[in-house]
Design an enzyme around this catalytic site. Structure first.
Site, PDB file in Angstrom:
ATOM      1  N   GLU A 271     -32.377  -0.861   1.045  1.00 36.38           N
ATOM      2  CA  GLU A 271     -33.643  -1.532   1.331  1.00 36.38           C
ATOM      3  C   GLU A 271     -34.587  -0.438   1.813  1.00 36.38           C
ATOM      4  O   GLU A 271     -34.463   0.054   2.922  1.00 36.38           O
ATOM      5  CB  GLU A 271     -33.457  -2.597   2.407  1.00 36.38           C
ATOM      6  CG  GLU A 271     -34.745  -3.296   2.798  1.00 36.38           C
ATOM      7  CD  GLU A 271     -34.586  -4.167   4.035  1.00 36.38           C
ATOM      8  OE1 GLU A 271     -35.430  -5.047   4.251  1.00 36.38           O
ATOM      9  OE2 GLU A 271     -33.619  -3.946   4.806  1.00 36.38           O
TER      10      GLU A 271
ATOM     11  N   ASP B 158     -40.283  -5.124  13.144  1.00 38.37           N
ATOM     12  CA  ASP B 158     -39.387  -4.008  13.422  1.00 38.37           C
ATOM     13  C   ASP B 158     -39.453  -3.568  14.878  1.00 38.37           C
ATOM     14  O   ASP B 158     -40.498  -3.636  15.522  1.00 38.37           O
ATOM     15  CB  ASP B 158     -39.741  -2.823  12.517  1.00 38.37           C
ATOM     16  CG  ASP B 158     -39.541  -3.150  11.050  1.00 38.37           C
ATOM     17  OD1 ASP B 158     -38.452  -3.604  10.701  1.00 38.37           O
ATOM     18  OD2 ASP B 158     -40.490  -2.969  10.262  1.00 38.37           O
TER      19      ASP B 158
END
Length: 254
Positions: A37, A48
């Site tokens: 990914e 994130d």
């Protein structure tokens, strides 16, 4: 006997630099990752944690642009033509680039599908249609806390592969995998839906617990943390490569 686990390893394109990033990708794959990914660095990666945020900021500061990321992905695809590559990004990058052009370029460099956390299925700006026209996947992001009504609307669209964040919040910290999470994942599996499951996967026991219930386990921040040792702890690049390969082997059961 080791349990084989299908692993999707998350990598930020061109972090910390081109030479190292290519070596690190190779280490992840040779360690057992069957899917990469690859994230295009973004200035405000809302899903994130601090490790990935810092890595993104450093990569952007170094002058990396979307075209550079496509070239990086092409290099990986040429080195590992059978490797599945999903491109992870945020909506503003795709929209700024031009969605159709972004999809066409992705197809050309070997991308198989897209994970865009802030571009939901019912407000996707045409990404789904552009992707389907090129034979690529749009992979919706779901959570274990998502309402049943919302989930049913997603599944009614016929998606066969989803990304499941197995806890709320941002990536980075270790996740304790609850029994209800396994029940949730099994419910998806019983419906014929394949699941990429991650958020806070850092050690073998977690990957082993998830493996029977998902298409692939996802690990990201744990690899980024290792990569950051090159500058933060002044470790040699070959040592980082070895550590990445070892962690990939651990999480994939290779």
């Amino acid at each position: 006997m080791k349990q084989k686990i299908k692993l999707m390893a998350h990598q930020i394109a061109l972090y910390p630099n081109k030479e190292a990033a290519l070596l690190y990708a190779q280490a992840l794959v040779e360690g057992g990752a069957e899917i990469l990914e690859i994230q295009i660095p973004f200035s405000d990666p809302s899903a994130d944690g601090p490790l990935i945020q810092e890595a993104c900021a450093q990569t952007i500061a170094a002058g990396v642009r979307v075209k550079d990321c496509f070239a990086f992905i092409k290099s990986i695809h040429e080195a590992f033509p059978k490797l599945c590559i999903y491109l992870m990004s945020y909506a503003s990058i795709l929209v700024s680039y031009g969605l159709e052009s972004f999809v066409l370029e992705s197809k050309a460099v070997g991308v198989s599908g897209f994970i865009v956390p802030d571009l939901p299925f019912d407000s996707n700006e045409g990404l789904i249609d552009f992707a389907e026209a090129q034979g690529l996947l749009y992979i919706p992001v779901i959570t274990t806390s998502m309402s049943e009504e919302r989930l049913e609307r997603i599944f009614a669209c016929g998606f066969t592969l989803v990304y499941c964040a197995i806890r709320k919040g941002i990536t980075g910290s270790k996740t304790e995998i609850a029994d209800e999470t396994i029940v949730f994942l099994d419910g998806l599996k019983n419906r014929g839906i394949k699941v990429l499951a991650g958020f806070g996967i850092v050690e073998k026991s977690q990957a082993e617990l998830l493996a029977p219930h998902v298409e692939a386990t996802v690990a990201g921040s744990v690899f980024v943390e290792i990569m950051q040792k090159q500058t933060k702890e002044n470790l040699a690049q070959d040592k980082i490569v070895l550590l990445l390969e070892e962690k990939s082997k651990e999480l994939s059961g290779k």
